[in-house]
Design an enzyme around this catalytic site. Structure first.
Site, mmCIF file in Angstrom:
data_model
loop_
_atom_site.group_PDB
_atom_site.id
_atom_site.type_symbol
_atom_site.label_atom_id
_atom_site.label_comp_id
_atom_site.label_asym_id
_atom_site.label_seq_id
_atom_site.Cartn_x
_atom_site.Cartn_y
_atom_site.Cartn_z
ATOM 1 C CB SER A 11 -77.145 12.681 171.276
ATOM 2 O OG SER A 11 -78.268 12.676 170.419
ATOM 3 C CD GLU B 10 -76.272 20.351 169.045
ATOM 4 O OE1 GLU B 10 -76.076 19.232 168.536
ATOM 5 O OE2 GLU B 10 -76.003 20.624 170.220
ATOM 6 C CG HIS C 228 -75.968 16.007 167.351
ATOM 7 N ND1 HIS C 228 -76.545 16.577 168.465
ATOM 8 C CD2 HIS C 228 -76.215 14.673 167.450
ATOM 9 C CE1 HIS C 228 -77.114 15.643 169.200
ATOM 10 N NE2 HIS C 228 -76.920 14.475 168.615
#
Length: 518
Positions: free
Chosen positions: A205, A325, A426
């Site tokens: 990220s 995600e 994610h």
């Protein structure tokens, strides 16, 4: 309330490292760094050094400086402080330039070095999360693992250069912290059994975005030799005009006019954090975005616009994402369950899609491409493809066009969100890459998880060791090239695919992509 002056004085009078008793240190691993000797602990066959100081106590909005040398052995038993931030991160301080090392041994070994840069956008997080514990990765690959802390949010990225003299570097001091940490590794990692000529950076990220940015920063040249980004990309940085507009909005919330910008250097840190929640004047939604700035000093160009920064083209790179995600952001919201075709559009406003397109156009396209999908599936797929995946595609394309080595993956193996929804969301790849599927905080576990972790962690280790992620446990992982767009799908049975989700990629490629924050 902690003032800037009291924080600085506290940092200057503190010990070189977080204080812990040295009782029993005679049998503990010891390393001699260039600034002083340190003592760690031996745990599960790995020597662990926590809270190693790589920088002096910070001066607010100023570039970092190396630490003051010390003579007596310093205990490296506990994590150092994290950058001040909103949320529940423990042990916060502006004196936060610390890193952690896991090594099989402080011998004469020349092991590959794997430096993890944490996520949390540019606003939160630390290198102290249980998921980032390097014990298993260091043992598995006979590598040295490093995690670190650096300045975040306005403390690391508020751009005051055009508002007050003396703050010329303020928009990128968080990145300059990372560069100082990389220099520390270059200068000291051999004392921990590492090879300063084989340094890999990897991050998820915001950590991946920080790495992409480093690849365009001249001061980072030569400090790492391969890279892996996981659901984190930085196509463009914030422009200096937009960054100044954000800084002005933040100062206004602090009760300061632009000509009083210098006063922010002495305000209580809690006040600086509180006021970051005002609406971003560029995006028009959410709190203020603070991230890297195109300042033409430490960052002279965008990382991947108009092409991949030449500096990074010789660096072998993994670029990865997860198939669902945005399930990690949206999957726990009850409002996103049980959607109908009539209610779906309201859940896809510009602040969610983050590109200039109407929800109705997106829905129509997905119903044409995937007529068997439900509204819930379309929400997660469209927001993933249009908002989270776009940057990864652009970075992979630019590297392919330049002939630079890039291996692209998509995680298909599902984790489970707090609400019970399953998917490759994610952060789902973090415990797999660290081989920490059973660590506290892991939501990627259960049948098959260890099999996938074996393959993913070995691929990252292989990249660190040899500059190529291929190993015996994978099908041949070909480099990403155009027009085939070869991608490894990580699952219990990994497989290669050409241009996975190509219909979605082609649809969104017709809409200009602007990096959120630019």
């Amino acid at each position: 309330m902690l003032t800037r002056r009291s924080a600085l004085l506290t940092g200057l009078t503190a010990a070189a490292l977080p204080s812990t008793s040295l009782a029993g240190a005679q049998s503990s691993p010891r390393a001699n760094t260039r600034v002083g000797p340190v003592i760690g602990r031996r745990q599960e066959g790995i020597s662990v050094f926590k809270g190693l100081r790589y920088g002096a106590p910070t001066r607010r909005f100023q570039p970092p400086a190396p630490p003051t040398p010390w003579r007596d052995p310093a205990a490296a038993f506990d994590y150092g402080a994290a950058s001040p931030q909103r949320g529940d991160e423990p042990n916060q301080s502006e004196d936060c330039l610390f890193l952690n090392v896991w090594t099989p041994g402080v011998d004469a070994g020349r092991r590959p070095v794997m430096i993890y840069i944490h996520g949390g956008a540019y606003s939160s997080g630390s290198g102290s999360e249980p998921l980032y514990d390097g014990t298993r990765l260091a043992s598995r690959g006979d590598v040295v693992v490093v995690t670190l802390n650096h300045r975040l949010n306005a403390l690391g990225y508020a751009y005051l250069a055009r508002l007050a003299p003396g703050f010329e570097d303020s928009g990128n001091v968080g990145q300059l912290d990372l560069i100082l940490a990389l220099r520390w590794v270059r200068d000291n990692i051999a004392a921990f059994g590492g090879d300063p000529g084989r340094v890999m950076v990897f991050g998820q990220s915001g950590g991946g975005a920080k790495i992409a940015t480093l690849m365009a920063m001249p001061a980072a040249r030569g400090l790492f030799h391969c890279a892996a980004t996981m659901s984190g990309q930085q196509v463009t940085a914030s422009g200096p005009v937009n960054a100044t507009t954000r800084a002005t909005a933040w100062l206004k919330a602090l009760g300061l006019t632009p000509d009083r910008a210098h006063e922010a250097a002495d305000l209580p840190v809690e006040r600086l954090l509180e006021t970051q929640s005002v609406e971003d004047p560029i995006l028009g939604y959410g709190g203020l975005y603070f991230g890297p700035v195109l300042d033409f000093r430490s960052l002279p160009r965008h990382p991947f616009y108009p092409d991949a920064a030449p500096q990074g083209l010789t660096i072998p790179m993994i670029i990865g994402n997860t198939r669902e995600e945005t399930l990690g952001f949206m999957g726990n919201d009850p409002k996103n369950l049980g959607l109908t075709w009539d209610t779906l559009a309201a859940r896809m406003p510009p602040g969610v899609m983050r590109i200039d397109i109407t929800p109705e156009a997106v829905i129509t396209a997905y119903r044409r491409m995937h007529p068997d999908w439900s509204p819930d599936q379309v929400l997660i797929a469209a927001t993933t493809a249009g908002r989270s995946w776009r940057g990864a595609v652009i970075e992979a394309q630019e590297r392919a066009q330049a002939g630079a080595p890039a291996w692209v993956y998509q995680l298909d193996f599902p984790g489970e969100t707090a609400s019970g929804r399953k998917g490759a969301f994610h952060t789902a790849d973090i415990p797999l890459v660290f081989d920490n599927v059973n660590a506290p905080g892991s939501r990627t576990r259960g049948p098959g998880a260890q099999v996938v972790a074996d393959r993913m962690s070995d691929a990252f280790i292989a990249l660190a060791r040899d500059g190529d992620p291929n190993h015996a446990g994978l099908p041949r992982w070909d480099r990403y090239e155009l027009p085939t767009r070869q991608t490894l799908l990580f699952d219990v049975e990994p497989r290669m695919a050409n241009d996975p989700r190509g219909d979605e990629r082609a649809f969104f490629s017709a809409i200009p992509y602007i990096q959120p924050g630019t």
